[in-house]
Write a protein that holds these residues in place. Sequence first.
Motif, PDB file in Angstrom:
ATOM      1  N   LYS A   1       9.965 -14.340  17.808  1.00  0.00           N
ATOM      2  CA  LYS A   1      10.358 -13.145  18.565  1.00  0.00           C
ATOM      3  C   LYS A   1       9.373 -12.002  18.319  1.00  0.00           C
ATOM      4  O   LYS A   1       8.978 -11.290  19.253  1.00  0.00           O
ATOM      5  CB  LYS A   1      11.768 -12.707  18.181  1.00  0.00           C
ATOM      6  CG  LYS A   1      12.875 -13.533  18.782  1.00  0.00           C
ATOM      7  CD  LYS A   1      14.240 -13.053  18.318  1.00  0.00           C
ATOM      8  CE  LYS A   1      14.510 -11.635  18.729  1.00  0.00           C
ATOM      9  NZ  LYS A   1      15.863 -11.191  18.324  1.00  0.00           N
ATOM     10  N   LYS A   2       8.997 -11.829  17.070  1.00  0.00           N
ATOM     11  CA  LYS A   2       8.065 -10.755  16.718  1.00  0.00           C
ATOM     12  C   LYS A   2       6.712 -10.966  17.411  1.00  0.00           C
ATOM     13  O   LYS A   2       6.125 -10.021  17.958  1.00  0.00           O
ATOM     14  CB  LYS A   2       7.892 -10.703  15.197  1.00  0.00           C
ATOM     15  CG  LYS A   2       7.038  -9.542  14.714  1.00  0.00           C
ATOM     16  CD  LYS A   2       6.991  -9.507  13.196  1.00  0.00           C
ATOM     17  CE  LYS A   2       6.128  -8.347  12.705  1.00  0.00           C
ATOM     18  NZ  LYS A   2       6.072  -8.309  11.216  1.00  0.00           N
TER      19      LYS A   2
ATOM     20  N   SER B   1       7.133 -10.451  21.309  1.00  0.00           N
ATOM     21  CA  SER B   1       7.330  -9.040  21.657  1.00  0.00           C
ATOM     22  C   SER B   1       6.029  -8.258  21.554  1.00  0.00           C
ATOM     23  O   SER B   1       5.793  -7.308  22.317  1.00  0.00           O
ATOM     24  CB  SER B   1       8.394  -8.416  20.750  1.00  0.00           C
ATOM     25  OG  SER B   1       9.640  -9.066  20.906  1.00  0.00           O
ATOM     26  N   GLY B   2       5.178  -8.659  20.607  1.00  0.00           N
ATOM     27  CA  GLY B   2       3.914  -7.949  20.427  1.00  0.00           C
ATOM     28  C   GLY B   2       2.843  -8.313  21.430  1.00  0.00           C
ATOM     29  O   GLY B   2       1.884  -7.558  21.628  1.00  0.00           O
TER      30      GLY B   2
ATOM     31  N   THR C   1       4.433  -8.063  27.566  1.00  0.00           N
ATOM     32  CA  THR C   1       5.319  -7.044  28.140  1.00  0.00           C
ATOM     33  C   THR C   1       5.955  -7.543  29.440  1.00  0.00           C
ATOM     34  O   THR C   1       6.831  -6.882  29.986  1.00  0.00           O
ATOM     35  CB  THR C   1       4.530  -5.755  28.438  1.00  0.00           C
ATOM     36  OG1 THR C   1       3.452  -6.069  29.352  1.00  0.00           O
ATOM     37  CG2 THR C   1       3.946  -5.175  27.160  1.00  0.00           C
TER      38      THR C   1
ATOM     39  N   GLN D   1      11.153 -10.664  28.760  1.00  0.00           N
ATOM     40  CA  GLN D   1      12.203 -10.078  27.947  1.00  0.00           C
ATOM     41  C   GLN D   1      12.893 -11.195  27.168  1.00  0.00           C
ATOM     42  O   GLN D   1      13.090 -12.297  27.688  1.00  0.00           O
ATOM     43  CB  GLN D   1      13.206  -9.359  28.853  1.00  0.00           C
ATOM     44  CG  GLN D   1      14.219  -8.491  28.138  1.00  0.00           C
ATOM     45  CD  GLN D   1      14.852  -7.502  29.118  1.00  0.00           C
ATOM     46  OE1 GLN D   1      14.188  -6.961  29.994  1.00  0.00           O
ATOM     47  NE2 GLN D   1      16.148  -7.286  28.971  1.00  0.00           N
ATOM     48  N   LEU D   2      13.268 -10.925  25.926  1.00  0.00           N
ATOM     49  CA  LEU D   2      13.897 -11.920  25.070  1.00  0.00           C
ATOM     50  C   LEU D   2      15.377 -11.620  24.914  1.00  0.00           C
ATOM     51  O   LEU D   2      15.767 -10.473  24.669  1.00  0.00           O
ATOM     52  CB  LEU D   2      13.239 -11.934  23.687  1.00  0.00           C
ATOM     53  CG  LEU D   2      11.704 -11.965  23.638  1.00  0.00           C
ATOM     54  CD1 LEU D   2      11.230 -11.983  22.196  1.00  0.00           C
ATOM     55  CD2 LEU D   2      11.159 -13.157  24.404  1.00  0.00           C
TER      56      LEU D   2
ATOM     57  N   ILE E   1      13.995 -16.619  27.333  1.00  0.00           N
ATOM     58  CA  ILE E   1      12.890 -15.764  27.763  1.00  0.00           C
ATOM     59  C   ILE E   1      12.946 -15.660  29.281  1.00  0.00           C
ATOM     60  O   ILE E   1      12.909 -16.674  29.989  1.00  0.00           O
ATOM     61  CB  ILE E   1      11.542 -16.345  27.315  1.00  0.00           C
ATOM     62  CG1 ILE E   1      11.531 -16.530  25.783  1.00  0.00           C
ATOM     63  CG2 ILE E   1      10.391 -15.440  27.754  1.00  0.00           C
ATOM     64  CD1 ILE E   1      10.306 -17.258  25.257  1.00  0.00           C
TER      65      ILE E   1
ATOM     66  N   GLN F   1      10.763  -9.563  32.690  1.00  0.00           N
ATOM     67  CA  GLN F   1      11.127  -8.231  32.236  1.00  0.00           C
ATOM     68  C   GLN F   1      12.159  -7.608  33.181  1.00  0.00           C
ATOM     69  O   GLN F   1      12.018  -7.673  34.400  1.00  0.00           O
ATOM     70  CB  GLN F   1       9.886  -7.334  32.158  1.00  0.00           C
ATOM     71  CG  GLN F   1      10.140  -5.968  31.555  1.00  0.00           C
ATOM     72  CD  GLN F   1      10.652  -6.039  30.123  1.00  0.00           C
ATOM     73  OE1 GLN F   1      11.773  -5.624  29.829  1.00  0.00           O
ATOM     74  NE2 GLN F   1       9.825  -6.584  29.239  1.00  0.00           N
TER      75      GLN F   1
END
Length: 288
Positions: A172-173, A176-177, A180, A183-184, A194, A197
């Motif tokens: 997840k980390k 997310s990084g 963009t 969305q999780l 997933i 967005q």
Amino acid sequence: MIYRLLAINIDGTLLQSNGRLHKSTREAIEYVQQKGIYVTLITSRSFPSAKKVAKALKLDSKIVTHSGAFVASDSDKPVLVRRIQEEITFEVVRLLEKFNCQIRIVDDKFSIANVSKLTHNLLAKTVFQSGDPLYYAQQYVDSISETLIDNPVSPPKLEVYFNDKEDLHDAKKALSGMFTEVQLHDVNNYRIDIVPQGVSKLNGLLYLGELMGISRQQMVVIGDSFDDQEMIEEVGLGVAMGNAPNHIKQAADWVTRSNNQHGVAYMVKEHFRKQQPIEFLRKMNIIK
């Protein structure tokens, strides 16, 4: 408040833990429909799998599937479709393949998953529920990223199942990084979905509400999963199942019995018996 729409999650809510619909639940759905309430399913399942449940309930309404990315009553005539771009799908899959997980590309007509040995009982059960081989074409491959090179896909959703909570956190980390465009959503302690967005169960439900002319204050949601919490908090009446985690119950306006104690049927009959049929309310000019 007069409620005009009832949205129900499937796994852990509508279905018992054995995956079956109880007779009392079928009767409750029929009862509330007779009152003129619009009943929909709202689920992280694929459309074909959710549609099978809808048919068992004799629902011909539009249903919200793929965690809000696909809304339809007919797979060939969706009213809302959001997809992850092909190149983003490929890059996300390539990153996830570095982790110990099973990845499922979930399209509205098929799925592709990597071959992975699941060691967690809850995990294996969740994977089994999310697809239906009798109604849904499923392909298993050694490497999804290699498959996508020759056959790119732009799906509404990816499902990712982990054996280890730390791997889930690290994935997840990383996602997310780097991305963009997606969305999780946490589904449980071992799975994330997933989606594009801006996609969520709540946004899919609100889109359906706009089509039907029904406001969020006129909606009732019944759910049990992590990704149901936002809906439960935001609609007119949010109901948590007795088997839901404590934080879901705390977010709810009402807590019903568990799915194995026919919680949906109990809630529907306890609440909607007090509400007059929608047609009667229209005749009395109480609602338009």
